[in-house]
Design a protein around this motif. Structure first.
Motif, PDB file in Angstrom:
ATOM      1  N   PRO A 185       0.817  -1.232  -0.073  1.00  0.00           N
ATOM      2  CA  PRO A 185       0.048   0.031  -0.069  1.00  0.00           C
ATOM      3  C   PRO A 185       0.680   1.407  -0.008  1.00  0.00           C
ATOM      4  O   PRO A 185       2.056   1.104   0.142  1.00  0.00           O
ATOM      5  N   PRO A 186       0.278   2.608  -0.178  1.00  0.00           N
ATOM      6  CA  PRO A 186       0.957   3.595   0.007  1.00  0.00           C
ATOM      7  C   PRO A 186       1.906   3.876   1.090  1.00  0.00           C
ATOM      8  O   PRO A 186       1.639   3.426   2.124  1.00  0.00           O
ATOM      9  N   VAL A 187       3.231   4.154   0.958  1.00  0.00           N
ATOM     10  CA  VAL A 187       4.369   3.974   2.049  1.00  0.00           C
ATOM     11  C   VAL A 187       4.366   5.330   2.460  1.00  0.00           C
ATOM     12  O   VAL A 187       4.116   6.382   2.374  1.00  0.00           O
ATOM     13  N   CYS A 188       5.006   5.325   4.040  1.00  0.00           N
ATOM     14  CA  CYS A 188       5.180   6.434   4.845  1.00  0.00           C
ATOM     15  C   CYS A 188       6.317   6.297   5.719  1.00  0.00           C
ATOM     16  O   CYS A 188       5.876   6.244   7.008  1.00  0.00           O
TER      17      CYS A 188
END
Lengths: 179, 83
Positions: B78-81
């Protein structure tokens, strides 16, 4: 040969001294150190901790790629990059980036480059834990654009390979078969 | 039509659905087709998150038009952070 890049994912608490020792170099007069730490608030909500989830193999590969890019831009720098995996309380250290260089400008700039790229590209995810006992996975940067860039690069490489080897481009001759 | 087995390791927001998903798709399916099948397994807001995520093997992120002819072990990112 002396290594000039260290990258890792660790489930042990990160150690600042290890980072400094790795990049320390008699020819380098500047060491820049970035430390990411868990803060006690986010968008007005009191935070008690963060769990970091990581795809270890891909993360280390991406860390390595980012560090090599930095070395191509700022020649001669040494880099230490380690990211924590698991749960941390407020104040816990999530990431350490140390860069040493002959002079401070390249150390500062390279360190900034590495953390900004890591945030956009490395497969790392944060789950925040709140005072009420609930938790939430934070939104982030989609890797879709990165996948599209990779696709474009692979197509370019395929074209070059076909020109030099006469490959078919659809896999029939064992050339990879990417669409 | 030949069916192939797809194993997908879950990360980040998908963790609440377990460590992995297993299902079958026709040989020749693309990454995009696999994501569509996966979105049907995933309930709630994460169902649409599938389309903002990428599939990868242990070496690289795979483009949406990548084709699978054999069984595959993958992961969804999923989108990374990080940081």
């Amino acid at each position: 040969m002396i290594q000039s890049i260290h990258t890792s994912v660790s489930s042990n608490f990160l150690n600042i001294q290890n980072a400094y020792d790795f990049v320390s170099d008699p020819a380098h007069g500047a060491v820049d150190l970035f430390i990411g730490a868990v803060r006690n608030h986010h968008e007005g909500k009191p935070v008690t901790g963060i769990t970091y989830d990581i795809h270890d193999e891909l993360a280390v590969k991406e860390f390595q790629e980012i560090c090599m890019e930095a070395q191509n831009i700022w020649e001669g720098i040494k880099i230490y990059l380690s990211h924590y995996k698991g749960k941390l309380d407020v104040g816990g250290i999530s990431v350490i980036i140390a860069v040493s260089a002959a002079h401070r400008t390249e150390a500062f700039e390279a360190c900034r480059y590495i953390i900004e790229e890591l945030k956009k590209r490395a497969p790392v995810w944060k789950q925040e834990h709140y005072e009420l006992g609930n938790s939430e996975w934070l939104p982030g940067h989609s890797l879709m654009a990165n996948a599209a860039q990779l696709e474009a690069r692979l197509l370019q490489e395929d074209k070059k390979t076909q020109k030099s080897s006469g490959g078919c481009g659809n896999g029939a001759c064992g050339c990879g078969g990417r669409k | 039509m030949t069916e192939i087995a797809i194993h997908i390791k879950l990360f980040g927001a998908f963790r609440k659905f377990g460590d992995a998903l297993d299902f079958s798709v026709p040989a020749g399916s693309t990454v995009a087709a696999i994501k569509k099948v996966m979105s049907e397994f995933i309930k709630g807001k994460e169902s649409t998150l599938v389309f903002d995520s990428v599939l990868a093997n242990d070496n690289a992120v795979l483009p949406d038009n990548y084709i699978f002819e054999a069984n595959a072990k993958l992961c969804i990112l999923p989108p990374v952070c990080g940081g």
